[in-house]
Enzyme design. Sequence first.
Site, PDB file in Angstrom:
ATOM      1  N   GLY A  87       5.066  17.575  15.552  1.00 35.80           N
ATOM      2  CA  GLY A  87       4.763  19.009  15.547  1.00 35.80           C
ATOM      3  C   GLY A  87       3.264  19.275  15.469  1.00 35.80           C
ATOM      4  O   GLY A  87       2.750  20.195  16.125  1.00 35.80           O
TER       5      GLY A  87
ATOM      6  N   CYS B 295       5.179  17.506   9.827  1.00 36.17           N
ATOM      7  CA  CYS B 295       5.815  17.053  11.065  1.00 36.17           C
ATOM      8  C   CYS B 295       4.725  16.498  11.970  1.00 36.17           C
ATOM      9  O   CYS B 295       3.822  17.230  12.395  1.00 36.17           O
ATOM     10  CB  CYS B 295       6.539  18.222  11.726  1.00 36.17           C
TER      11      CYS B 295
ATOM     12  N   CYS C  99       9.724  10.779  16.089  1.00 39.61           N
ATOM     13  CA  CYS C  99       9.395  11.280  14.768  1.00 39.61           C
ATOM     14  C   CYS C  99       8.031  10.728  14.396  1.00 39.61           C
ATOM     15  O   CYS C  99       7.886   9.520  14.219  1.00 39.61           O
ATOM     16  CB  CYS C  99      10.468  10.790  13.804  1.00 39.61           C
TER      17      CYS C  99
ATOM     18  N   ASN D  92      10.421  14.849  21.686  1.00 40.21           N
ATOM     19  CA  ASN D  92      11.310  15.863  21.114  1.00 40.21           C
ATOM     20  C   ASN D  92      10.699  17.250  21.388  1.00 40.21           C
ATOM     21  O   ASN D  92       9.500  17.374  21.642  1.00 40.21           O
ATOM     22  CB  ASN D  92      11.527  15.612  19.606  1.00 40.21           C
TER      23      ASN D  92
ATOM     24  N   GLU E 259      11.932  22.164  10.919  1.00 40.82           N
ATOM     25  CA  GLU E 259      12.366  21.063  11.789  1.00 40.82           C
ATOM     26  C   GLU E 259      13.785  21.217  12.278  1.00 40.82           C
ATOM     27  O   GLU E 259      14.681  21.535  11.494  1.00 40.82           O
ATOM     28  CB  GLU E 259      12.283  19.747  11.011  1.00 40.82           C
TER      29      GLU E 259
ATOM     30  N   HIS F 129       9.320  21.142  20.918  1.00 43.00           N
ATOM     31  CA  HIS F 129       8.595  21.932  19.923  1.00 43.00           C
ATOM     32  C   HIS F 129       8.315  23.332  20.450  1.00 43.00           C
ATOM     33  O   HIS F 129       7.884  23.492  21.592  1.00 43.00           O
ATOM     34  CB  HIS F 129       7.261  21.271  19.564  1.00 43.00           C
TER      35      HIS F 129
HETATM   36  O1  ZDP Z   1      12.989  16.429  16.759  1.00 43.16           O
HETATM   37  C1  ZDP Z   1      13.604  16.488  15.708  1.00 43.16           C
HETATM   38  O2  ZDP Z   1      14.837  16.690  15.705  1.00 43.16           O
HETATM   39  C2  ZDP Z   1      12.828  16.294  14.411  1.00 43.16           C
HETATM   40  N1  ZDP Z   1      13.534  16.820  13.307  1.00 43.16           N
HETATM   41  C3  ZDP Z   1      12.572  14.833  14.267  1.00 43.16           C
HETATM   42  C4  ZDP Z   1      11.585  14.536  13.212  1.00 43.16           C
HETATM   43  C5  ZDP Z   1      10.177  14.970  13.587  1.00 43.16           C
HETATM   44  C6  ZDP Z   1       9.208  14.782  12.477  1.00 43.16           C
HETATM   45  N2  ZDP Z   1       9.142  15.652  11.473  1.00 43.16           N
HETATM   46  C7  ZDP Z   1       7.863  14.255  12.874  1.00 43.16           C
HETATM   47  O3  ZDP Z   1       7.100  13.919  11.983  1.00 43.16           O
HETATM   48  O4  ZDP Z   1       7.573  14.106  14.031  1.00 43.16           O
HETATM   49  C8  ZDP Z   1       9.703  13.915  11.536  1.00 43.16           C
END
Ligand code: ZDP
Length: 344
Positions: free
Chosen positions: A223, A220, A73, A160, A211, A162
């Site tokens: 992101g 994000c 995150c 994570n 998200e 994207h």
């Molecule tokens: O990968 C996910 O499940 C996201 N919801 C995590 C959070 C990502 C985030 N918004 C960021 O800033 O990287 C908080």
Amino acid sequence: MQFRKYQGLGNDFILMDFRSNPLLFPLNETAQFLCHRRFGIGADGLILALPPQNGGDVRMQIINADGTEAEMCGNGVRCFARFLADLDNLPDFSSWRVETAAGLIVPQLIAGQQVAVDMGEPLLNPEAIPTSISEGLPLAEACLEVAGEQFVVAAVGMGNPHAVVQVPKIEAIDLARFGPALEAHPAFPARTNVHFVEVVADHYLRLLVWERGAGATLACGTGACAALVATHLRGSCAREADVELPGGVLHINWDARNRLQMTGPAEFVFSGSLPPSFDSYSSSAESIDCSKLCSQGCINPEACPSANARAKAMAVLSDFSLDQLVNLANESVEQRTLRRISGS
Ligand code: ZDP
């Protein structure tokens, strides 16, 4: 049980410190409750500070508002740095090696409430993202049907997943319709964060964020990094850009070492304590009743008091010979008997 709330560009998080206290509550339901904007505190996610396991300074665990866990995150790790500095009274330019499910991430406090973060290398390999899109490599990209419409979707991992869709104007996008549909698209087996990106200039992007596990959010960090990587690889922007999100602007630089550097704000909002219903979880380690709390398996494997007690017993057993142990037992029987006799 105390919490503090922070936000980075309106991406907001509840932060709690479990570096020295055991974590006793069921994470998924707790995150859902605490993050709820009516019944709880309200946040896009719950972030926990935990003891390190792999040579870092501290470990960060992120639970989305829907109770699912995220590997990383970006806005959260900036808030995390500010949180640690506030708790431990640390000055600007402090930095931490933060263990995450996406590897070591290094945030550093810089002047003016800003935090700079080395976000590591982007993942482009479809299996690592994970995505079933295998066309277009090095940038995995394919035309997908999303809620009845066709979009060219690029996949980038920052730990994570994207999905990045480049569009001429983000205002034209119905996020509530396409966000959830792409989040759950079968091309992304672990679901995905969703971004619609508009290239305004070589060094300026605008982003609309949906998200995974939290829905539409104001920003994000991971992101913004993923969007820059995808748009740069598509030849649409430079390696460094300001990324404008609904909550404000992040600066992203994909440096010569293939690492993403992100700079943006992180601010304290308020602090408080959890309602009394959480008191049953705040028991000290010694008073955990494993037979009840751990009926589904150990809830506190890192600092299990029963394991501690077992280890102490084993240490005693291995320190004494069998004869000594028999003598010890006899002695204590004798002492108990003597006490009983003299007391009666
Ligand atoms: O990968 C996910 O499940 C996201 N919801 C995590 C959070 C990502 C985030 N918004 C960021 O800033 O990287 C908080």
